[in-house]
Design an enzyme around this catalytic site. Structure first.
Site, PDB file in Angstrom:
ATOM      1  CG  LEU A  80       1.277  11.857   5.057  1.00  5.49           C
ATOM      2  CD1 LEU A  80       0.887  12.160   6.498  1.00  5.49           C
ATOM      3  CD2 LEU A  80       1.912  13.078   4.410  1.00  5.49           C
ATOM      4  CG  ASP A  86      -7.028  10.827   7.671  1.00  2.46           C
ATOM      5  OD1 ASP A  86      -7.899  11.246   6.896  1.00  2.46           O
ATOM      6  OD2 ASP A  86      -5.892  10.474   7.284  1.00  2.46           O
ATOM      7  CD  GLN A 145       7.066   2.961  -0.080  1.00  2.00           C
ATOM      8  OE1 GLN A 145       6.816   3.824  -0.919  1.00  2.00           O
ATOM      9  NE2 GLN A 145       8.011   2.037  -0.260  1.00  2.00           N
ATOM     10  CB  VAL A 146       2.170  -0.567   4.366  1.00  2.00           C
ATOM     11  CG1 VAL A 146       2.198  -1.769   5.295  1.00  2.00           C
ATOM     12  CG2 VAL A 146       1.587   0.646   5.090  1.00  2.00           C
ATOM     13  CE  LYS A 204       1.501   5.057   8.196  1.00  3.08           C
ATOM     14  NZ  LYS A 204       0.335   5.502   8.995  1.00  3.08           N
ATOM     15  N   GLY A 221       0.834  -1.197   0.000  1.00  6.27           N
ATOM     16  CA  GLY A 221       0.000   0.000   0.000  1.00  6.27           C
ATOM     17  C   GLY A 221       0.868   1.246   0.000  1.00  6.27           C
TER      18      GLY A 221
END
Length: 598
Positions: free
Chosen positions: A208, A357, A210-211, A226, A204
């Site tokens: 801000l 969020d 990515q994983v 992350k 993903g």
């Protein structure tokens, strides 16, 4: 040298001089001939006189300046930041100013009918949103986050939200070489020392971070890693300053288009989201708040965290709105929608501390494990805990009372309460109240909301949220007529400017639960999730009354306090029971609808 001998004249050359006595290294005769030759071409440019090709000095100067600029860009960070800031700022400023001018022209145009006006305004929304979208994509990073936030604001026109929505999935990944450098910098160890296996391809990518997935050596668990994009911090401060300056100029040129709150919000929230230590603390606190609650919520375990690297338990699941997965696993869509409403309702109205969020990409669903605390056959996994907001008790209770006034049927007292608590919660004056109410409910404002019925479009409004009928074409036309009015659009901007940031985030939660209820194709009424909200509001008001009576025991005495306590308790029981009965009736109807489609 010219000498005369009688009638004859001739040239007499001076004696030959050594080379070192000759000016400019030329023989005197050569100098004389050179001067004579030059005198014939005094009308030519200096470059031609001396045999230099035209344009060569300019090219050399340009080459020197370009080389100097390149070295300064690569080696001198302030110069690089200034140059990039100018480029990035110009993109945003151009999109914002052109959009504002476009709105001015569109609003000033004469239209032959309301339908033509609505169509013209819709096209203007789309054009302006696409301009901004191109600028945000070109700048990337922080600007992608800004667009994602705009996509989730229900009070913005639909064209803006739909245009910005693709930003949820349009982020470029960081290269694996930069990922390795980040691990060495922040963790002090290379990747292969921390993980037995590490997938270099991210599962993903967000604005801000990515994983990646891997197997953690120390714990032996499969983990989700992350990683913050390494170049994000370098330009974050510049980008935030740039957004603030751009929006400030727009406000100065076009005071009615007041959007400086977006810049203020970025400056407050982004540093929190970029600190993964803060995110780990938020995840642990959220897990603690739900530790003794019968809930389907599951929060992955945090294994370790630094400012830019977060290692958490890996969870295999599908998006919460994946209908094919729910069907395959035998998971009830209605129960999923109601559990989402309960999770966020408890955060806002009971804990006073909520995830700020949320979007469908941050919510996974999986079948409940054997040791699960979920009362259902599924678990809802909440990810991305970078941003939470708290609500002070007074704001939380006033917001609860406002919701309860929306549940009650319209009456002079109810209308008075709705406006009173809207002003306490969001600084909303009576003229802006209908816009605020529509933003919260996601529908046209209820009966008695509009003081000027010319905006209502003649649509019959519900008396309370419970009475809201299924969405119809008549209601859609009423909304389009309202949005096509310039005053309504400016009122929307005014509402966004006035309401506290915490209330804006609650609006996002409300919008999420409504949109997921629709995306899950539930068979219960659209008002069903509002009943869950109302039950948490009743509980919150009762808890506040109980604390207030306890503190006022000496003032009111035992008898007075007991009487107040019994009155408040009976009001709570009556309200909670009524809501439960209505809930049961709606659930029974939903089951019948599933068995015998209407």
């Amino acid at each position: 040298m010219l000498c005369k001998f009688g009638a004859h004249s001739r040239w007499i050359l001076p004696p030959r001089l050594p080379y070192h006595h000759c000016r400019d290294g030329l023989h005197p005769r050569q100098q004389l001939l050179s001067r004579q030759h030059s005198s014939r071409f005094t009308g030519l440019p200096p470059s031609r006189r001396h045999g230099v090709k035209p344009g060569l000095p300019f090219a050399v100067t340009l080459l020197i300046l370009g080389g100097t600029g390149y070295v300064a860009y690569e080696q001198y960070r302030p110069f690089r930041h200034s140059l990039l800031a100018i480029v990035r700022c110009s993109r945003v400023a151009a999109a914002a100013v052109l959009g504002t001018i476009d709105y001015k022209i569109t609003f000033a145009r004469n239209y032959t009918s309301g339908a033509e006006r609505a169509q013209g305004y819709s096209r203007c929304h789309t054009r302006s949103a696409k301009r901004v979208l191109r600028a945000l994509l070109a700048n990337g990073g922080v600007f992608i986050k800004l667009g994602q936030h705009m996509a989730s604001l229900i009070v913005l026109p639909k064209e803006w939200r739909d245009t910005m929505r693709p930003l949820q999935d349009r982020c470029d990944p960081t290269s694996y070489e930069d990922v390795e450098a980040l691990f060495l910098s922040d963790m002090g160890k290379p990747i292969n020392e921390l993980f037995e296996d590490f997938d270099p391809t991210p599962i993903g990518v967000a604005s801000l971070a990515q994983v990646h997935t891997g197997k953690h050596r120390e714990s032996g668990k499969k983990v989700a890693v992350k990683l913050q994009h390494p170049n994000l911090a370098e330009f974050c401060e510049i980008d935030m300053e740039m957004v603030g300056v751009t929006l400030g100029w727009i406000k100065r040129w076009f005071p009615e288009f007041e959007l400086t709150w977006l810049g203020e919000e970025m400056r407050e929230n982004l540093p929190k989201e970029m600190d993964f230590v803060n995110e780990a603390q938020n995840a642990r606190r959220a897990a603690t708040n739900f530790a003794n609650v019968s809930t389907s919520l599951y929060i992955p375990e945090v294994i370790s965290a630094t400012k830019r690297v977060l290692i958490m338990e890996y969870i295999q699941g599908a998006r919460v709105d994946d209908l094919a997965f729910l069907e395959q696993e035998g998971i009830d869509k209605n129960k999923v929608a109601l559990e989402l409403a309960r999770i966020f309702g408890r955060m806002v109205f009971v804990d006073g501390w909520f995830h700020a969020d949320p979007h469908p990409g941050n919510l996974l669903i999986r079948r409940a494990t054997k040791d699960s605390r979920s009362p259902y056959n599924f678990e809802i996994v909440l990810l991305d805990h970078g941003l939470y907001f708290d609500m002070d008790d007074q704001l939380r209770i006033n917001y609860s009372k406002w919701w309860l006034s929306l549940i009650a049927r319209t009456s002079p007292k109810t209308i008075e309460d709705r406006r009173k608590y809207a002003e306490l919660v969001g600084n909303i004056t009576p003229d802006l109240y209908p816009v605020f109410e529509a933003a919260i409910t996601g529908r046209v404002a209820l009966e008695g909301a509009w003081q000027d019925e010319s905006y209502s479009g003649g649509y019959d409004r519900a008396s309370s949220i419970i009475d809201v009928p299924p969405f119809s074409e008549a209601e859609g036309q009423a909304i389009r007529n309202a949005v096509s009015n310039e005053g309504i659009l400016l009122s929307v901007l005014d509402v966004l400017r006035r309401i506290p940031r915490r209330v804006v985030m609650v609006l996002k939660l409300n919008d999420l639960t409504r949109s997921l209820d629709h995306a899950l194709a539930t068979t219960h009424s659209s008002a069903r999730i509002f009943l869950i909200t109302a039950k948490y509001c009743v509980a919150a008001v009762w808890q506040d009354d109980y604390r207030r009576i306890q503190h006022g025991l000496r003032m009111y005495g035992w008898f007075g306090s007991l009487r107040c306590l019994l009155s408040c308790w009976w009001k709570y029981v009556k309200g909670y029971t009524t809501l439960t009965i209505v809930e049961t009736a709606m659930d029974m109807r939903a089951r019948l609808t599933r068995l015998v489609p209407m």
